[in-house]
Write a protein that holds these residues in place. Structure first.
Motif, mmCIF file in Angstrom:
data_model
loop_
_atom_site.group_PDB
_atom_site.id
_atom_site.type_symbol
_atom_site.label_atom_id
_atom_site.label_comp_id
_atom_site.label_asym_id
_atom_site.label_seq_id
_atom_site.Cartn_x
_atom_site.Cartn_y
_atom_site.Cartn_z
ATOM 1 N N PRO A 2 1.193 -4.294 -1.830
ATOM 2 C CA PRO A 2 0.287 -5.443 -2.008
ATOM 3 C C PRO A 2 0.952 -6.754 -1.584
ATOM 4 C CG PRO A 2 0.337 -4.044 -3.966
ATOM 5 C CD PRO A 2 1.444 -3.570 -3.085
ATOM 6 N N VAL A 3 0.136 -7.673 -1.144
ATOM 7 C CA VAL A 3 0.650 -8.956 -0.646
ATOM 8 C C VAL A 3 1.415 -9.702 -1.740
ATOM 9 C CG1 VAL A 3 -0.021 -11.212 0.267
ATOM 10 C CG2 VAL A 3 -1.162 -9.142 1.091
ATOM 11 N N ARG A 4 0.938 -9.634 -2.979
ATOM 12 C CA ARG A 4 1.598 -10.369 -4.059
ATOM 13 C C ARG A 4 3.023 -9.879 -4.273
ATOM 14 N NH1 ARG A 4 1.649 -7.318 -8.566
ATOM 15 N NH2 ARG A 4 0.202 -5.541 -8.685
ATOM 16 N N LYS A 5 3.257 -8.573 -4.121
ATOM 17 C CA LYS A 5 4.615 -8.044 -4.282
ATOM 18 C C LYS A 5 5.501 -8.463 -3.110
ATOM 19 C CE LYS A 5 3.563 -4.002 -7.132
ATOM 20 N NZ LYS A 5 3.705 -2.519 -7.257
ATOM 21 N N LEU A 6 4.918 -8.472 -1.912
ATOM 22 C CA LEU A 6 5.700 -8.902 -0.754
ATOM 23 C C LEU A 6 6.049 -10.381 -0.855
ATOM 24 C CD1 LEU A 6 3.680 -7.086 2.062
ATOM 25 C CD2 LEU A 6 5.833 -6.354 1.020
ATOM 26 N N ALA A 7 5.081 -11.171 -1.303
ATOM 27 C CA ALA A 7 5.323 -12.612 -1.425
ATOM 28 C C ALA A 7 6.361 -12.924 -2.487
ATOM 29 C CB ALA A 7 4.015 -13.325 -1.741
ATOM 30 N N ALA A 8 6.499 -12.059 -3.487
ATOM 31 C CA ALA A 8 7.495 -12.281 -4.521
ATOM 32 C C ALA A 8 8.912 -12.100 -3.989
ATOM 33 C CB ALA A 8 7.255 -11.322 -5.695
ATOM 34 N N ALA A 18 10.968 -12.367 7.981
ATOM 35 C CA ALA A 18 12.275 -11.936 7.482
ATOM 36 C C ALA A 18 12.663 -10.594 8.081
ATOM 37 C CB ALA A 18 12.238 -11.856 5.956
ATOM 38 N N TRP A 19 11.690 -9.678 8.164
ATOM 39 C CA TRP A 19 11.986 -8.365 8.761
ATOM 40 C C TRP A 19 12.289 -8.503 10.253
ATOM 41 C CZ3 TRP A 19 9.543 -5.518 12.595
ATOM 42 C CH2 TRP A 19 9.969 -4.175 12.719
ATOM 43 N N ARG A 20 11.499 -9.346 10.931
ATOM 44 C CA ARG A 20 11.674 -9.525 12.378
ATOM 45 C C ARG A 20 13.027 -10.169 12.675
ATOM 46 N NH1 ARG A 20 8.034 -13.115 13.277
ATOM 47 N NH2 ARG A 20 6.273 -11.655 13.339
ATOM 48 N N ARG A 52 15.524 -5.679 -0.122
ATOM 49 C CA ARG A 52 14.579 -5.782 -1.236
ATOM 50 C C ARG A 52 13.231 -5.162 -0.879
ATOM 51 N NH1 ARG A 52 14.272 -11.716 -3.446
ATOM 52 N NH2 ARG A 52 13.003 -10.612 -5.002
ATOM 53 N N LEU A 53 12.789 -5.350 0.360
ATOM 54 C CA LEU A 53 11.544 -4.714 0.798
ATOM 55 C C LEU A 53 11.673 -3.194 0.796
ATOM 56 C CD1 LEU A 53 10.590 -7.062 3.782
ATOM 57 C CD2 LEU A 53 9.306 -6.801 1.646
ATOM 58 N N ALA A 54 12.809 -2.705 1.296
ATOM 59 C CA ALA A 54 13.024 -1.258 1.312
ATOM 60 C C ALA A 54 13.063 -0.702 -0.101
ATOM 61 C CB ALA A 54 14.326 -0.946 2.048
ATOM 62 N N ASP A 55 13.747 -1.416 -1.008
ATOM 63 C CA ASP A 55 13.809 -0.947 -2.394
ATOM 64 C C ASP A 55 12.423 -0.924 -3.037
ATOM 65 O OD1 ASP A 55 16.501 -0.581 -2.207
ATOM 66 O OD2 ASP A 55 17.054 -2.485 -3.168
ATOM 67 N N LEU A 56 11.598 -1.912 -2.674
ATOM 68 C CA LEU A 56 10.231 -1.938 -3.197
ATOM 69 C C LEU A 56 9.466 -0.691 -2.768
ATOM 70 C CD1 LEU A 56 7.894 -3.481 -4.577
ATOM 71 C CD2 LEU A 56 7.453 -4.578 -2.365
ATOM 72 N N GLU A 57 9.566 -0.310 -1.506
ATOM 73 C CA GLU A 57 8.874 0.884 -1.006
ATOM 74 C C GLU A 57 9.467 2.156 -1.608
ATOM 75 O OE1 GLU A 57 6.115 3.117 1.331
ATOM 76 O OE2 GLU A 57 6.206 1.051 0.592
ATOM 77 N N LEU A 58 10.792 2.193 -1.728
ATOM 78 C CA LEU A 58 11.427 3.386 -2.297
ATOM 79 C C LEU A 58 11.010 3.596 -3.747
ATOM 80 C CD1 LEU A 58 15.003 3.078 -0.772
ATOM 81 C CD2 LEU A 58 13.301 4.843 -0.276
ATOM 82 N N ARG A 59 10.940 2.515 -4.506
ATOM 83 C CA ARG A 59 10.505 2.649 -5.907
ATOM 84 C C ARG A 59 9.082 3.174 -5.973
ATOM 85 N NH1 ARG A 59 13.179 -2.275 -6.632
ATOM 86 N NH2 ARG A 59 11.195 -3.411 -6.552
ATOM 87 N N ASP A 60 8.253 2.707 -5.038
ATOM 88 C CA ASP A 60 6.862 3.183 -5.015
ATOM 89 C C ASP A 60 6.793 4.668 -4.672
ATOM 90 O OD1 ASP A 60 4.012 2.403 -5.199
ATOM 91 O OD2 ASP A 60 3.973 3.111 -3.136
#
Length: 208
Positions: free
Chosen positions: A170-176, A184-186, A195-203
């Motif tokens: 969700p956008v709210r999690k990415l914006a956090a 940032a990824w680019r 942090r983005l990778a950890d967010l996806e891994l936790r999901d």
């Protein structure tokens, strides 16, 4: 095999969902058994008829056998008893047929009561759980394989899961995590990518 997510909140929801599904299955199984027993009680008259008619037929044949031994008139007197015994056999067969029919009906009703509600929930719950387990298990294998490699492979893994996070989360999690997660990824921001990778891994139910 990874059954539950690493994130506590999602893991709790998954556990609760599985417990509710098991409780739902158990409740409707019990209801199906009760429905089966209730319908099966309708076979009581047929069973009583079958038993009573069978006993009468047996008694009539005993009398027929005894009368058959009477000299001169025995053969003439056995006819009516044999006929009545045959009629009693027919009545017993009708009672047995009724018992069999009610038994089949009871089985059908019990299965319908138990299976229909369970399947209505299972067709939604089970595929979701299987999909999560497959995705989480694959992610865990990837983390184990690539984490054992060199730094470049680990960085590529982080970038891959960060990209998945940009597509799935969700956008709210990415914006956090950062104000502009795509930039940032680019730009290769290592902290943001991790942090983005950890967010996806936790999901996916995986921790590094």
């Amino acid at each position: 095999m990874t059954l539950y997510a690493a994130a506590p909140a999602r893991r709790a929801r998954q556990l609760l969902g599985d417990l509710l599904f098991l409780a739902w299955t158990g409740a409707w199984t019990w209801a199906g058994l009760r429905a089966h027993d209730a319908v099966l009680e309708l076979a009581a008259p047929g069973r009583a008829t079958m038993n009573a008619a069978g006993d009468i037929a047996g008694q009539l044949r005993d009398v027929e056998d005894r009368i058959a031994g009477v000299p001169l008139v025995g053969d003439d007197l056995t006819g009516p008893f044999g006929g009545m015994a045959s009629q009693a056999d027919g009545l017993a067969a009708a009672g047995a047929s009724l018992v069999e029919t009610v038994g089949q009906l009871a089985l059908a009703v019990g299965l319908a009561v138990a299976l229909v509600p369970v399947l209505l929930v299972a067709v939604v719950h089970v595929p979701l759980r299987v999909r999560f387990v497959r995705r989480a298990s694959a992610a865990r294998r990837a983390v184990r394989q690539l984490s054992a490699g060199d730094g470049a492979r680990a960085a590529a893994l982080s970038e891959l899961f960060a990209l998945r996070a940009l597509a799935n989360q969700p956008v709210r999690k990415l914006a956090a995590i950062t104000g502009d997660p795509v930039a940032a990824w680019r730009d290769g921001d290592e902290a943001a990518i991790r942090r983005l990778a950890d967010l996806e891994l936790r999901d996916l139910g995986v921790r590094r």
